[in-house]
Design an enzyme around this catalytic site. Structure first.
Site, PDB file in Angstrom:
ATOM      1  N   GLU A 140      -1.574   7.976  12.616  1.00  0.00           N
ATOM      2  CA  GLU A 140      -1.892   9.161  11.517  1.00  0.00           C
ATOM      3  C   GLU A 140      -3.048  10.104  13.091  1.00  0.00           C
ATOM      4  OE1 GLU A 140      -4.218  10.153   8.269  1.00  0.00           O
ATOM      5  OE2 GLU A 140      -5.378   9.305   8.939  1.00  0.00           O
ATOM      6  N   HIS A 177       3.477 -18.884  12.460  1.00  0.00           N
ATOM      7  CA  HIS A 177       4.216 -19.160  11.645  1.00  0.00           C
ATOM      8  C   HIS A 177       4.698 -18.487  10.278  1.00  0.00           C
ATOM      9  CE1 HIS A 177       1.616 -22.708  12.569  1.00  0.00           C
ATOM     10  NE2 HIS A 177       1.247 -22.007  12.785  1.00  0.00           N
ATOM     11  N   LYS A 206       0.996  14.655  -0.886  1.00  0.00           N
ATOM     12  CA  LYS A 206      -0.101  14.723  -2.085  1.00  0.00           C
ATOM     13  C   LYS A 206       0.662  15.727  -2.676  1.00  0.00           C
ATOM     14  CE  LYS A 206      -3.898  13.715   1.439  1.00  0.00           C
ATOM     15  NZ  LYS A 206      -4.714  13.862   1.905  1.00  0.00           N
TER      16      LYS A 206
END
Ligand code: F6P
Length: 515
Positions: A333, A364, A485
């Site tokens: 950000e 793994h 937004k």
């Protein structure tokens, strides 16, 4: 010779040749951590060229501006004073005012933890629900998870960040509103997710305890007007999150009140002390010894000069399992940008994709890709066991991290495989080859304490700021998150069937979802 020339010169050499001249590279150390940069496409000349870049871009000056409280956040015309939140004796009036906000939160935390502050029905608080998102969530969640074993008895801690209604339902599940204290953290007090969850939590508390519901809330914000409006005349607690503290730099602030209440008192104290120790190192150390400058230079070198578009953060530490998510916000950000404050574009690649997880668990899973996919991604190993009580486990954890770094760098040729396993059919032997040549950094501490978590995060903060300086970016704003937004706000009426979305594909998707 330019940095690009150095990069071309070094990339033309086998990585093993470079490594053979880097065995004498000394680890750097500060505030409980040591950092080894041996396994990179670097040599003395390229390192000197990077130091010259640090001089040229005046990184020491950038640090002085930060610690002098200058307005380093140009677009928002603000200083960045997160360091003042952890300064034992801040000098300027403004830094002292910022520090005071932490002390106010610490006092409140003591009152709640020791039950001198109680709920509307006179009961003690036995559960804390923290509501916030992004920088108002990752920090306290990281600390609480890291020091889960340092919880105070009798206080449960829950988190809620997501707009998915289930998140709050799970956070409140089984809790008694009469014994629950809700902390709402939002710098702007305008973030949709936080206001949605806080609103629902308010209804739940009101239904449970009645008119004195506000005794169950603390709101941490830089926007007291909006928070006061939200309280609607009720007498709730407001804590200050100063404007000069960016959300992703707010882990040290009153926004971590939940940790101050739920964790043993010395955790947050040590955490901030560790950060202050790193601040002192970073403010004073010369370029060659300065951990933040050196790591920022590595970020520039790997991303912008060598062109590595990603970096893997491999935290060999149970206490650091949430660190990759935390640092994704901090770094991506802050520096996931291409335009400078003066409006000019950056001509080179900037912050890489940062991803990763917890070692040895990642071995793994995605380590297969790290070793044998065609993509080459520099890896950053953090080796810091959560406890040293069982040496067997610590030895195993450390051995695995070191082995991974060694294999990534040295690889395993077909000749090596055939020498070790002469009877293997060629097609199997070929699949066991590791190309190698993959750079890595080792960041090590013998044990992950609260002090070291603080110094580590402060190190990443300074590194992020300095890497931003190398790219010419303002690391303290985030224009890129706003557009989505606004768009979401426009699409809600379409989802409710009140209008049609303007984008044809979105409209089609909404029709399918509504049906
Ligand atoms: O996602 C954007 C952002 O503004 C982050 O920078 C911030 O940490 C988060 O939203 C939450 O913002 P606030 O604290 O204002 O609710």
């Amino acid at each position: 010779m330019s940095l690009t020339d150095h990069a071309e010169r070094l990339r033309a050499l086998p990585f093993r040749t470079i490594l053979s001249i880097r065995t004498a590279t000394k680890p750097l150390s500060a505030a409980g951590w040591s950092v080894d940069l041996s396994r990179h496409y670097l040599d003395t000349d390229a390192t000197a060229a990077l130091f010259a870049l640090a001089e040229d871009r005046d990184l020491k000056g950038a640090l002085a501006s930060l610690f002098d409280g200058e307005k380093v956040n140009a677009s928002e015309d603000r200083a960045a004073l997160h360091w003042a939140l952890r300064a034992g004796h801040p000098e300027s009036d403004e830094a002292q005012r910022v520090r005071q906000t932490v002390l106010a939160a610490e006092n409140l935390a003591q009152e709640i933890a020791w039950s001198s502050r109680k709920g509307a029905t006179g009961e003690r608080f036995s559960a804390i629900v923290h509501i916030g998102i992004g920088g108002s969530d990752f920090g306290p969640r990281l600390i609480a998870d890291a020091f889960e074993d340092k919880r105070r008895d009798g206080i449960e801690l829950r988190y809620c960040a997501n707009l998915d209604p289930l998140d709050l339902e799970l956070a409140l599940d089984g809790l008694d509103p009469a014994q629950t204290f809700v902390i709402g953290v939002s710098k702007s007090f305008g973030t949709e997710e936080t206001l949605y969850n806080l609103g629902r939590a308010r209804s739940w508390v009101k239904d449970g305890v009645g008119k004195d519901w506000a005794k169950h809330f603390a709101l941490v914000t830089a926007n007291p007007e909006r928070a006061t409006e939200w309280l609607d005349g009720a007498d709730g607690l407001l804590l200050d999150l100063p404007e000069s503290i960016g959300g992703r730099f707010s882990i040290w602030s009153a926004g971590s009140l939940a940790c101050s209440i739920a964790l043993q008192a010395d955790v947050m104290e040590d955490f901030r002390a560790g950060a202050e120790a790193m601040d002192k190192h970073v403010a004073r150390a010369d370029i060659a010894e300065n951990l933040a400058i050196r790591l920022a230079l590595m970020d520039y070198w790997n991303a912008s000069v060598l062109g590595f578009g990603a970096r893997a953060l491999l935290a060999y530490s149970r206490r650091l399992r949430l660190l990759p998510a935390y640092l994704q916000q901090l770094e991506m950000e802050s520096n996931g940008k291409t335009v400078r404050p003066d409006g000019r574009s950056v001509s080179e690649p900037t912050a890489p994709l940062l991803w990763g997880g917890e070692g040895t668990i990642g071995q793994h899973s995605y380590h297969q890709w790290l070793h044998q996919s065609p993509s080459m991604v520099p890896a950053e190993f953090i080796i810091a066991p959560g406890t040293t009580e069982d040496t067997e486990g610590v030895t195993g954890l450390t051995a695995h991290a070191l082995a991974q770094a060694e294999v990534l760098a040295n690889g395993r040729s077909l000749a090596d495989v055939q020498r070790d396993e002469p009877d293997l059919p060629l097609e199997i032997a070929a699949q066991k080859v590791h190309a190698g040549g993959r750079p890595s950094t080792i960041i090590h501490a013998p044990r992950l304490t609260a002090f070291r978590l603080g110094s580590l995060i402060a190190l990443y903060e300074h590194r992020t700021y300095l890497a931003g300086k190398l790219w010419g970016l303002n690391s303290f704003d985030q224009w890129g998150v706003e557009r989505g937004k606004t768009m979401a706000g426009q699409l809600k009426p379409a989802l409710r069937g009140e209008r049609t979305a303007t984008d044809a594909i979105t409209a089609k998707l909404i029709a399918a979802i509504r049906s």
